[in-house]
Scaffold this motif. Structure first.
Motif, PDB file in Angstrom:
ATOM      1  N   GLU A 100       0.855  -1.189   0.000  1.00  0.00           N
ATOM      2  CA  GLU A 100       0.000   0.000   0.000  1.00  0.00           C
ATOM      3  C   GLU A 100       0.896   1.245   0.000  1.00  0.00           C
ATOM      4  O   GLU A 100       1.236   1.777   1.043  1.00  0.00           O
ATOM      5  CB  GLU A 100      -0.914  -0.014   1.228  1.00  0.00           C
ATOM      6  CG  GLU A 100      -2.011   1.010   1.169  1.00  0.00           C
ATOM      7  CD  GLU A 100      -3.019   0.842   2.315  1.00  0.00           C
ATOM      8  OE1 GLU A 100      -3.803   1.783   2.518  1.00  0.00           O
ATOM      9  OE2 GLU A 100      -3.030  -0.204   2.983  1.00  0.00           O
ATOM     10  N   PRO A 101       1.284   1.732  -1.211  1.00  0.00           N
ATOM     11  CA  PRO A 101       2.204   2.870  -1.294  1.00  0.00           C
ATOM     12  C   PRO A 101       1.563   4.194  -0.880  1.00  0.00           C
ATOM     13  O   PRO A 101       2.238   5.110  -0.439  1.00  0.00           O
ATOM     14  CB  PRO A 101       2.616   2.897  -2.757  1.00  0.00           C
ATOM     15  CG  PRO A 101       1.459   2.307  -3.476  1.00  0.00           C
ATOM     16  CD  PRO A 101       0.899   1.265  -2.537  1.00  0.00           C
ATOM     17  N   CYS A 102       0.260   4.272  -1.070  1.00  0.00           N
ATOM     18  CA  CYS A 102      -0.496   5.475  -0.712  1.00  0.00           C
ATOM     19  C   CYS A 102      -1.717   5.018   0.076  1.00  0.00           C
ATOM     20  O   CYS A 102      -2.168   3.887  -0.063  1.00  0.00           O
ATOM     21  CB  CYS A 102      -0.943   6.231  -1.962  1.00  0.00           C
ATOM     22  SG  CYS A 102       0.385   6.630  -3.103  1.00  0.00           S
ATOM     23  N   ASP A 103      -2.276   5.891   0.870  1.00  0.00           N
ATOM     24  CA  ASP A 103      -3.410   5.548   1.716  1.00  0.00           C
ATOM     25  C   ASP A 103      -4.574   5.030   0.869  1.00  0.00           C
ATOM     26  O   ASP A 103      -5.124   5.749   0.024  1.00  0.00           O
ATOM     27  CB  ASP A 103      -3.832   6.785   2.521  1.00  0.00           C
ATOM     28  CG  ASP A 103      -4.779   6.433   3.638  1.00  0.00           C
ATOM     29  OD1 ASP A 103      -4.651   5.325   4.186  1.00  0.00           O
ATOM     30  OD2 ASP A 103      -5.656   7.272   3.956  1.00  0.00           O
ATOM     31  N   GLY A 104      -4.932   3.759   1.080  1.00  0.00           N
ATOM     32  CA  GLY A 104      -6.073   3.165   0.379  1.00  0.00           C
ATOM     33  C   GLY A 104      -5.787   2.740  -1.042  1.00  0.00           C
ATOM     34  O   GLY A 104      -6.688   2.310  -1.755  1.00  0.00           O
ATOM     35  N   LYS A 105      -4.547   2.842  -1.496  1.00  0.00           N
ATOM     36  CA  LYS A 105      -4.171   2.472  -2.864  1.00  0.00           C
ATOM     37  C   LYS A 105      -3.182   1.316  -2.801  1.00  0.00           C
ATOM     38  O   LYS A 105      -2.413   1.182  -1.846  1.00  0.00           O
ATOM     39  CB  LYS A 105      -3.520   3.654  -3.591  1.00  0.00           C
ATOM     40  CG  LYS A 105      -4.394   4.889  -3.668  1.00  0.00           C
ATOM     41  CD  LYS A 105      -5.538   4.669  -4.629  1.00  0.00           C
ATOM     42  CE  LYS A 105      -6.297   5.967  -4.854  1.00  0.00           C
ATOM     43  NZ  LYS A 105      -7.003   5.970  -6.108  1.00  0.00           N
ATOM     44  N   GLY A 106      -3.188   0.477  -3.835  1.00  0.00           N
ATOM     45  CA  GLY A 106      -2.348  -0.708  -3.778  1.00  0.00           C
ATOM     46  C   GLY A 106      -1.548  -1.000  -5.034  1.00  0.00           C
ATOM     47  O   GLY A 106      -1.824  -0.486  -6.114  1.00  0.00           O
TER      48      GLY A 106
END
Length: 140
Positions: A100-106
């Motif tokens: 998960e590099p960004c909050d809520g993104k994968g």
């Protein structure tokens, strides 16, 4: 005098033989150095290639371009057979995990052992994304 000239010619012959031996010895040393340089140069290129390819693989999209983490999990579940094929390219040395590099993104992280394995994995995936999920590859 004939004795002196005979000694001089013997000395000249010895000097020429020593000079010839030294020249051959120097040539052999030069050849050995060239071979060593070629081997180390080749190894450096191979190592650099792996590092460069890892760097290129790790250039990822911006946060807006990543799919949601839920979507990534669904795609991984739907294509578990492909994940298994990837991991079987080199059992115990290839791992696939969700990141998960960004909050809520994968995205997917794929860890591999050799360049040959990396190429097999890329061939299995067959594109720049894993069914729409961006991935990054790491040589371990």
């Amino acid at each position: 005098m004939s004795e002196d000239s005979s000694k001089k010619s013997n000395l000249n012959a010895i000097f020429k033989n020593n000079k010839s031996l030294n020249e051959r010895k120097n040539r052999h040393i030069l050849y050995a150095l060239i071979i060593i340089l070629v081997v180390f140069g080749s190894l450096s290129l191979i190592i650099s290639y792996g590092a460069i390819m890892t760097y290129i693989d790790n250039l990822g999209p911006s946060c807006e371009d990543y799919p949601s983490i839920e979507t990534v999990r669904e795609i991984v579940e739907e294509h578990q057979d492909v994940i298994t094929s990837i991991e079987n390219t080199s059992p115990e040395f290839v791992f696939v995990e969700i990141n998960e590099p960004c909050d809520g993104k994968g995205q997917l992280f794929i860890y591999y052992d050799t360049i040959t394995t990396r190429n097999k994995i890329k061939s299995i995936i067959g594109g720049d994304t894993f069914f729409g999920v961006p991935y990054r590859m790491f040589n371990i």
